[in-house]
Write an enzyme that holds these catalytic residues in place. Structure first.
Site, PDB file in Angstrom:
ATOM      1  N   GLY A 229       0.822  -1.207   0.000  1.00 33.02           N
ATOM      2  CA  GLY A 229       0.000   0.000   0.000  1.00 33.02           C
ATOM      3  C   GLY A 229       0.853   1.252   0.000  1.00 33.02           C
ATOM      4  N   ARG A 230       1.087   1.808   1.183  1.00 32.82           N
ATOM      5  CA  ARG A 230       1.952   2.961   1.356  1.00 32.82           C
ATOM      6  C   ARG A 230       2.852   2.711   2.553  1.00 32.82           C
ATOM      7  NH1 ARG A 230       1.011   4.048  -3.149  1.00 32.82           N
ATOM      8  NH2 ARG A 230       0.289   6.028  -4.056  1.00 32.82           N
ATOM      9  N   ASP A 254       7.187  -3.687  -0.687  1.00 34.12           N
ATOM     10  CA  ASP A 254       7.255  -3.006  -1.982  1.00 34.12           C
ATOM     11  C   ASP A 254       7.224  -1.498  -1.781  1.00 34.12           C
ATOM     12  OD1 ASP A 254       7.383  -3.108  -4.864  1.00 34.12           O
ATOM     13  OD2 ASP A 254       5.324  -2.371  -4.873  1.00 34.12           O
ATOM     14  N   GLU A 259      10.974   6.842   0.425  1.00 34.25           N
ATOM     15  CA  GLU A 259      11.294   6.305  -0.901  1.00 34.25           C
ATOM     16  C   GLU A 259      11.963   7.380  -1.745  1.00 34.25           C
ATOM     17  OE1 GLU A 259       7.953   4.460  -2.842  1.00 34.25           O
ATOM     18  OE2 GLU A 259       7.432   3.278  -1.085  1.00 34.25           O
ATOM     19  N   HIS A 278       8.929  -0.507  -5.239  1.00 33.55           N
ATOM     20  CA  HIS A 278       7.593   0.044  -5.529  1.00 33.55           C
ATOM     21  C   HIS A 278       7.164  -0.307  -6.962  1.00 33.55           C
ATOM     22  CE1 HIS A 278       4.718   3.464  -4.123  1.00 33.55           C
ATOM     23  NE2 HIS A 278       4.071   2.581  -4.869  1.00 33.55           N
ATOM     24  N   GLY A 281       2.485  -2.484  -8.394  1.00 32.52           N
ATOM     25  CA  GLY A 281       1.272  -2.004  -9.042  1.00 32.52           C
ATOM     26  C   GLY A 281       1.524  -0.894 -10.032  1.00 32.52           C
TER      27      GLY A 281
END
Length: 315
Positions: A229-230, A254, A259, A278, A281
């Site tokens: 997600g985040r 991920d 980041e 990341h 998705g």
């Protein structure tokens, strides 16, 4: 929420001022496909003050009555746009690809893939410690939106019993159970003592930042935690403590709190942490075109687009 009257007004504005602005943050390789889409629908490319702005940057939306995020995340736009601006977003095939990512890493960890790859590289034949059959088949997915639902279905297909956690606790067919966040801190653990996998599928909002607390993680014992997600949902120090105490046996990330993840982060140096940059998705240009196509059709029909963001929720 944008009203039905506003949608009709927007349809009228699109007829009288059929212009679209492609933000400079739009991936260069996507611009041709988006320009082709715009021209096919009678929309003229404009440098500024267009009716539709395709961008994730609030400073590139001046004059727009409709803003479309080429990504699923809208955290930079949600609080910056006036209430009368329609905000839509792109999901497309992302839920399926994220679900595949989660399932791949859950199975890879369960089957000790890293160990067998190392044995293969060193020419080691060691069947003494084969993959144990699943002793626990419970999974908890925190966040029951489109992404969480796809993840739940993928895990269910491999025999997991999936419990969802959401703000409302509203039942959903993708999950065996759905509990409200407020109940998640109560013993026993959400999903029961058989929980083996915890997946974070949360957007970034003021409410989700730091939502995964040490108190919540104390309810688990040796789970595989996957975050797609985040990174803001769980603080790095909280995750490290959970790994050190055995509440989390392995973390597949991920997304991270910062980041790109800096080279000095202790997460890089832990064998019980897997990090990907990341990529689970990533949005495809075809996803953006399809989302715009559907939204434009619905607006011209006077219908609120299905991709319209719930700005009070941040997604």
């Amino acid at each position: 929420m944008t009203s039905e009257l506003t949608i009709h007004d927007l349809a009228g504005v699109l007829r009288t001022r059929p212009t679209v602005h492609l933000g400079d943050d739009v991936v260069p390789g996507w611009r041709g496909a988006l320009a082709t889409w715009a021209l096919a629908h009678g929309l003229e490319i404009a440098e500024r003050d267009a009716t539709l702005a395709i961008t994730a940057r609030p400073d590139r939306t001046a004059g727009a009555a409709w803003v479309h995020s080429p990504y699923a995340g809208i955290e930079h736009l949600a609080s910056a746009l006036p209430d009368d601006v329609l905000l839509t977003r792109t999901t497309g095939t992302m839920p399926q690809r994220i679900a595949e990512y989660v399932l791949a890493w859950v199975l890879a960890e369960r089957w000790q893939t890293a160990r067998y790859l190392a044995d293969s590289a060193s020419g080691t034949w060691d069947p003494a410690d084969p993959p144990a059959p699943p002793g626990r088949n419970g999974a908890v997915v925190i966040g029951t939106g489109t992404m969480g639902q796809a993840i739940a279905r993928a895990l269910a297909a491999t025999g997991h019993r999936v419990t969802g956690l959401s703000r409302s606790g509203r039942p959903d067919d993708a999950f065996d159970d759905v509990l409200p966040f407020a109940q998640a801190h109560d013993a026993p653990a959400p999903g029961g003592s058989g929980t083996d996998v915890v997946v974070l599928a949360l957007p970034h909002t003021a409410q989700t930042a730091g939502l995964i607390t040490p108190q919540l993680l104390r309810a688990f014992d040796g789970v595989h935690l996957v975050n797609i997600g985040r990174g803001s949902a769980i603080r790095t120090d909280t995750l490290l403590h959970a790994l050190d105490t055995g509440r989390v046996r392995h973390a597949t990330l991920d997304v991270t709190e910062q980041e790109p993840l800096g080279p000095s982060s202790p997460l890089w140096r832990r064998p019980d942490v897997t990090i990907t940059p990341h990529i689970s998705g990533r949005t495809l240009p075809s996803d953006v075109v399809a989302a715009l196509d559907e939204a434009l059709t619905q607006i011209r029909a006077g219908v609120r687009p299905a991709s319209a963001a719930a700005r009070d929720r941040g997604y």
